[in-house]
Enzyme design. Sequence first.
Site, PDB file in Angstrom:
ATOM      1  N   ASN A   7     139.050 -52.625 -17.825  1.00  0.00           N
ATOM      2  CA  ASN A   7     139.999 -52.521 -18.857  1.00  0.00           C
ATOM      3  C   ASN A   7     140.992 -51.223 -18.359  1.00  0.00           C
ATOM      4  O   ASN A   7     140.409 -50.033 -18.488  1.00  0.00           O
ATOM      5  CB  ASN A   7     138.985 -52.060 -20.002  1.00  0.00           C
ATOM      6  CG  ASN A   7     139.815 -52.073 -21.403  1.00  0.00           C
ATOM      7  OD1 ASN A   7     141.113 -51.785 -21.373  1.00  0.00           O
ATOM      8  ND2 ASN A   7     139.258 -52.226 -22.392  1.00  0.00           N
ATOM      9  N   ARG A  96     141.551 -57.003 -18.946  1.00  0.00           N
ATOM     10  CA  ARG A  96     142.151 -57.098 -20.057  1.00  0.00           C
ATOM     11  C   ARG A  96     143.429 -56.872 -19.723  1.00  0.00           C
ATOM     12  O   ARG A  96     144.176 -55.855 -18.659  1.00  0.00           O
ATOM     13  CB  ARG A  96     141.915 -55.851 -20.803  1.00  0.00           C
ATOM     14  CG  ARG A  96     142.677 -55.518 -21.929  1.00  0.00           C
ATOM     15  CD  ARG A  96     142.386 -54.319 -22.740  1.00  0.00           C
ATOM     16  NE  ARG A  96     143.203 -53.898 -23.781  1.00  0.00           N
ATOM     17  CZ  ARG A  96     143.835 -52.896 -23.912  1.00  0.00           C
ATOM     18  NH1 ARG A  96     143.361 -51.995 -23.140  1.00  0.00           N
ATOM     19  NH2 ARG A  96     144.853 -52.362 -24.709  1.00  0.00           N
ATOM     20  N   HIS A 184     146.377 -55.573 -29.149  1.00  0.00           N
ATOM     21  CA  HIS A 184     145.121 -54.995 -29.840  1.00  0.00           C
ATOM     22  C   HIS A 184     144.316 -56.504 -30.306  1.00  0.00           C
ATOM     23  O   HIS A 184     143.251 -56.690 -30.932  1.00  0.00           O
ATOM     24  CB  HIS A 184     145.259 -54.212 -31.027  1.00  0.00           C
ATOM     25  CG  HIS A 184     145.518 -52.786 -30.795  1.00  0.00           C
ATOM     26  ND1 HIS A 184     146.221 -52.038 -31.536  1.00  0.00           N
ATOM     27  CD2 HIS A 184     145.471 -52.129 -29.754  1.00  0.00           C
ATOM     28  CE1 HIS A 184     146.506 -50.750 -31.125  1.00  0.00           C
ATOM     29  NE2 HIS A 184     145.856 -50.848 -29.874  1.00  0.00           N
ATOM     30  N   LEU A 213     142.533 -48.564 -35.452  1.00  0.00           N
ATOM     31  CA  LEU A 213     143.149 -47.178 -35.425  1.00  0.00           C
ATOM     32  C   LEU A 213     142.393 -46.422 -34.514  1.00  0.00           C
ATOM     33  O   LEU A 213     141.304 -45.939 -34.421  1.00  0.00           O
ATOM     34  CB  LEU A 213     142.984 -46.605 -37.021  1.00  0.00           C
ATOM     35  CG  LEU A 213     143.302 -47.485 -38.152  1.00  0.00           C
ATOM     36  CD1 LEU A 213     142.794 -46.621 -39.373  1.00  0.00           C
ATOM     37  CD2 LEU A 213     144.653 -47.616 -38.005  1.00  0.00           C
ATOM     38  N   ASN A 215     144.088 -44.419 -30.290  1.00  0.00           N
ATOM     39  CA  ASN A 215     145.025 -43.720 -29.972  1.00  0.00           C
ATOM     40  C   ASN A 215     146.398 -44.620 -30.249  1.00  0.00           C
ATOM     41  O   ASN A 215     147.386 -44.186 -30.712  1.00  0.00           O
ATOM     42  CB  ASN A 215     144.939 -43.454 -28.328  1.00  0.00           C
ATOM     43  CG  ASN A 215     144.190 -42.184 -28.198  1.00  0.00           C
ATOM     44  OD1 ASN A 215     144.178 -41.230 -28.944  1.00  0.00           O
ATOM     45  ND2 ASN A 215     143.268 -42.396 -27.348  1.00  0.00           N
ATOM     46  N   ARG A 245     152.496 -41.831 -30.455  1.00  0.00           N
ATOM     47  CA  ARG A 245     153.608 -42.824 -30.593  1.00  0.00           C
ATOM     48  C   ARG A 245     154.171 -42.719 -32.059  1.00  0.00           C
ATOM     49  O   ARG A 245     153.087 -42.442 -33.119  1.00  0.00           O
ATOM     50  CB  ARG A 245     153.316 -44.196 -30.029  1.00  0.00           C
ATOM     51  CG  ARG A 245     153.099 -44.442 -29.009  1.00  0.00           C
ATOM     52  CD  ARG A 245     152.508 -45.788 -28.539  1.00  0.00           C
ATOM     53  NE  ARG A 245     151.154 -45.551 -27.938  1.00  0.00           N
ATOM     54  CZ  ARG A 245     150.465 -46.789 -27.969  1.00  0.00           C
ATOM     55  NH1 ARG A 245     150.701 -47.987 -28.310  1.00  0.00           N
ATOM     56  NH2 ARG A 245     149.185 -46.704 -27.467  1.00  0.00           N
ATOM     57  N   GLU A 388     135.976 -54.396 -27.325  1.00  0.00           N
ATOM     58  CA  GLU A 388     136.866 -55.181 -26.505  1.00  0.00           C
ATOM     59  C   GLU A 388     136.214 -55.862 -25.351  1.00  0.00           C
ATOM     60  O   GLU A 388     136.709 -56.973 -24.943  1.00  0.00           O
ATOM     61  CB  GLU A 388     138.052 -54.459 -25.973  1.00  0.00           C
ATOM     62  CG  GLU A 388     139.271 -54.145 -27.071  1.00  0.00           C
ATOM     63  CD  GLU A 388     140.348 -53.297 -26.573  1.00  0.00           C
ATOM     64  OE1 GLU A 388     139.997 -52.528 -25.952  1.00  0.00           O
ATOM     65  OE2 GLU A 388     141.308 -53.244 -27.336  1.00  0.00           O
TER      66      GLU A 388
HETATM   67  P1  ADP Z   1     141.730 -45.728 -27.630  1.00  0.00           P
HETATM   68  O1  ADP Z   1     142.726 -46.333 -28.419  1.00  0.00           O
HETATM   69  O2  ADP Z   1     142.344 -44.856 -26.350  1.00  0.00           O
HETATM   70  O3  ADP Z   1     140.592 -46.551 -27.078  1.00  0.00           O
HETATM   71  P2  ADP Z   1     139.820 -44.754 -29.364  1.00  0.00           P
HETATM   72  O4  ADP Z   1     139.601 -46.042 -30.059  1.00  0.00           O
HETATM   73  O5  ADP Z   1     138.587 -44.097 -28.702  1.00  0.00           O
HETATM   74  O6  ADP Z   1     140.991 -44.667 -28.527  1.00  0.00           O
HETATM   75  O7  ADP Z   1     140.349 -43.719 -30.315  1.00  0.00           O
HETATM   76  C1  ADP Z   1     140.797 -42.370 -30.280  1.00  0.00           C
HETATM   77  C2  ADP Z   1     141.194 -41.700 -31.724  1.00  0.00           C
HETATM   78  O8  ADP Z   1     139.796 -41.762 -32.174  1.00  0.00           O
HETATM   79  C3  ADP Z   1     141.521 -40.343 -31.513  1.00  0.00           C
HETATM   80  O9  ADP Z   1     142.432 -39.995 -32.335  1.00  0.00           O
HETATM   81  C4  ADP Z   1     140.155 -39.428 -31.822  1.00  0.00           C
HETATM   82  O10 ADP Z   1     140.531 -38.401 -32.692  1.00  0.00           O
HETATM   83  C5  ADP Z   1     139.831 -40.602 -32.939  1.00  0.00           C
HETATM   84  N1  ADP Z   1     138.114 -40.306 -33.284  1.00  0.00           N
HETATM   85  C6  ADP Z   1     137.205 -40.312 -32.414  1.00  0.00           C
HETATM   86  N2  ADP Z   1     136.125 -39.807 -33.186  1.00  0.00           N
HETATM   87  C7  ADP Z   1     136.616 -39.410 -34.353  1.00  0.00           C
HETATM   88  C8  ADP Z   1     135.712 -38.744 -35.622  1.00  0.00           C
HETATM   89  N3  ADP Z   1     134.512 -38.566 -35.436  1.00  0.00           N
HETATM   90  N4  ADP Z   1     136.572 -38.276 -36.393  1.00  0.00           N
HETATM   91  C9  ADP Z   1     137.705 -38.601 -36.532  1.00  0.00           C
HETATM   92  N5  ADP Z   1     138.696 -39.311 -35.510  1.00  0.00           N
HETATM   93  C10 ADP Z   1     137.973 -39.597 -34.403  1.00  0.00           C
END
Ligand code: ADP
Length: 411
Positions: A7, A96, A184, A213, A215, A245, A388
């Site tokens: 991935n 992926r 997604h 939700l 990045n 973004r 995923e």
């Molecule tokens: P990606 O899309 O790169 O796989 P993730 O699913 O890991 O990313 O999500 C990353 C986001 O999740 C970041 O904005 C991070 O701040 C947020 N995040 C992770 N843990 C927490 C938390 N405990 N409280 C608030 N936001 C969180």
Amino acid sequence: MKILVLNSGSSSQKACLYEIGETLPAQPADCLWQGTVEFGSESASLAVQNSKGASQKEEIQASSRADAVRRLLGTLTTGSAHTLASFSEIHAVGHRVVHGGPDFDEPVLVTPAVRKAISRAAELAPLHVREEVEGMELVQEMVGAVPQIAVFDTGFHRTIPPSAAVYPGPYKWFEQGIRRYGFHGINHQYCAGRAANMLDRNPASLKLVSCHLGNGCSVAAIDSGRSVDTSMGFTPLEGLMMGTRSGSVDPGILTYLMRQKNLSGGQLDDILNKKSGLLGISGVSGDMRKIESEIEKGNERARLAFDIFVHRLRSGIGSMVAVLGGIDALIFTAGIGEHSAKVRSGACGTVEILGIQIDPEKNRRPMGDADISHADSRVRVLVIHAQEDWAIATECWKLLRSKNATDHDMN
Ligand code: ADP
């Protein structure tokens, strides 16, 4: 069947090894081995662990991304967290692939012709797809002639009807492949199945809104297990506000900036993808944890960034409910969706009119996959851990099983 999943993200490469037996388990299995390389500007950090509790962490100087990924895959058979005696134990490798373009929606066995066709989709999502194809070549080099399967993030959204998929520009755009693809999809599809499982309902009887939700952020409307609309579009830039973004902005802003400020396409691309969203508004970070801690310290721009994020999320949920003509369950998934109680309560704060009510206590600390709805809520509200890699492994398992069955019948 041992299945390796690759991935690749913009600044990281993740890999995971699963073992799936004769039947698919109802719950995701744990990885036998998992590893990540995070790419920094000068070096890369490698972190690997296996199911026996062994781990390996190091900073590596790699001459290229491919070299770093080679080092990552090498830890499967060597080093303190090695898990396999040899690569020949791997039965299949799943990738992926962010964009299937107009040609691909279902998972597909990678042949040289398929690899070439996937490379053509790189015109639509240049960065990721090139790295994903490079991953396929690396596997061939290191593991040899193992079945490789591409699973597309756009695939689940192939059922979106033309009224939602075609942009209201000139019809020629559509003929040129400019349309809503949606992203997604691997996780939205997994969450739809998991939600049906958690609610003990037939997926065909459910109207779901799934909020991924991380990045990157997107909402999807899922009717009877099929995607009927989603907020991301031709690229993963449309829709909700994200970490760096912008999500949707008035296209007139872009033509204004090009005409009046002489910004080039490349500069706009950079601003919209890397300097906008939570980071662009707050000026401090694209990471929701940091935004929440800055709000505690009284940072007004972090507060504004959070408020815009929640406002756009509510409006995204509302529009998906309108498209579905109802809702049985609302799903929160990925980093922010799973961990930010404030975002979840903010998003649900004004949608009580739709019958969506969360239980403040359950929302504060959901344990694993959880139903956080209030007892009086007509709509169930679920938190589901994004899976995923597991979803990709199960797609590989299904494809190989059906291929084996077909090969057997033909013999
Ligand atoms: P990606 O899309 O790169 O796989 P993730 O699913 O890991 O990313 O999500 C990353 C986001 O999740 C970041 O904005 C991070 O701040 C947020 N995040 C992770 N843990 C927490 C938390 N405990 N409280 C608030 N936001 C969180």
